[in-house]
Design a protein around this motif. Structure first.
Motif, short mmCIF file in Angstrom:
data_model
loop_
_atom_site.label_atom_id
_atom_site.label_comp_id
_atom_site.label_asym_id
_atom_site.label_seq_id
_atom_site.Cartn_x
_atom_site.Cartn_y
_atom_site.Cartn_z
N HIS A 69 0.47 -7.24 -4.96
CA HIS A 69 1.26 -6.08 -4.54
C HIS A 69 2.16 -5.57 -5.67
O HIS A 69 2.35 -4.37 -5.82
CB HIS A 69 2.14 -6.41 -3.33
CG HIS A 69 1.38 -6.70 -2.09
ND1 HIS A 69 0.37 -5.90 -1.61
CD2 HIS A 69 1.47 -7.72 -1.20
CE1 HIS A 69 -0.12 -6.41 -0.49
NE2 HIS A 69 0.53 -7.52 -0.23
N GLN A 78 0.91 0.89 -1.46
CA GLN A 78 0.09 0.44 -0.34
C GLN A 78 0.86 -0.55 0.53
O GLN A 78 0.80 -0.49 1.76
CB GLN A 78 -1.20 -0.20 -0.85
CG GLN A 78 -2.17 0.80 -1.41
CD GLN A 78 -3.45 0.14 -1.93
OE1 GLN A 78 -3.43 -0.97 -2.45
NE2 GLN A 78 -4.55 0.85 -1.77
N LEU A 79 1.61 -1.45 -0.11
CA LEU A 79 2.41 -2.43 0.63
C LEU A 79 3.49 -1.73 1.46
O LEU A 79 3.61 -1.97 2.66
CB LEU A 79 3.07 -3.42 -0.33
CG LEU A 79 4.07 -4.40 0.27
CD1 LEU A 79 3.36 -5.36 1.22
CD2 LEU A 79 4.81 -5.15 -0.82
N SER A 81 3.61 1.36 2.40
CA SER A 81 2.95 2.18 3.43
C SER A 81 2.57 1.33 4.63
O SER A 81 2.70 1.78 5.79
CB SER A 81 1.71 2.85 2.83
OG SER A 81 1.08 3.66 3.78
N SER A 82 2.13 0.12 4.41
CA SER A 82 1.74 -0.75 5.54
C SER A 82 2.96 -1.13 6.39
O SER A 82 2.84 -1.34 7.59
CB SER A 82 1.03 -2.01 5.04
OG SER A 82 1.93 -2.90 4.42
N TYR A 83 4.13 -1.18 5.78
CA TYR A 83 5.36 -1.47 6.53
C TYR A 83 5.87 -0.24 7.27
O TYR A 83 6.37 -0.35 8.38
CB TYR A 83 6.46 -1.98 5.59
CG TYR A 83 6.44 -3.47 5.39
CD1 TYR A 83 7.26 -4.29 6.14
CD2 TYR A 83 5.57 -4.04 4.48
CE1 TYR A 83 7.24 -5.66 5.97
CE2 TYR A 83 5.53 -5.41 4.30
CZ TYR A 83 6.38 -6.22 5.05
OH TYR A 83 6.35 -7.58 4.88
N THR A 85 4.20 2.40 8.30
CA THR A 85 3.31 2.96 9.32
C THR A 85 3.05 1.98 10.46
O THR A 85 2.42 2.32 11.43
CB THR A 85 1.96 3.40 8.72
OG1 THR A 85 1.34 2.28 8.09
CG2 THR A 85 2.14 4.53 7.73
N ALA A 86 3.53 0.75 10.30
CA ALA A 86 3.33 -0.28 11.32
C ALA A 86 4.25 -0.09 12.50
O ALA A 86 5.26 0.50 12.46
CB ALA A 86 3.51 -1.67 10.72
#
Length: 86
Positions: A69, A78-79, A81-83, A85-86
């Motif tokens: 990451h 990307q990392l 974004s994953s947090y 959008t979760a």
């Protein structure tokens, strides 16, 4: 994702007091540590704290995926974004 990458580049510059570097100087695919931008382990800790403060991202310093990451701005985006959008 490009806007987030720009935001992360500015966060890196501000957090680490990189006075001679602009957002445009940082390539999203370029390595952040050792080669590329040349950051070190202290920078990684500071950056990790800044990401946690701003985005709520929690990173395990010893986890193998953390190295992935933190390898580039693109991977950090990307990392984050994953947090977000979760």
């Amino acid at each position: 994702m490009k806007a987030l990458e720009q935001e992360l580049k500015q966060l890196i510059i501000d957090t680490l007091d990189l006075e001679d570097i602009t957002v445009e100087d940082i390539d999203s695919e370029e390595a952040l540590f050792v080669e590329g931008l040349g950051l070190d382990s202290i920078d990684a800790l500071e950056l990790g704290l800044a990401l946690q403060k701003r985005y709520g991202v929690k990173v395990d310093a010893d986890a193998e995926e953390t190295k992935k990451h933190f390898s580039s701005v693109h991977n950090l985006a990307q990392l984050v974004s994953s947090y977000t959008t979760a």
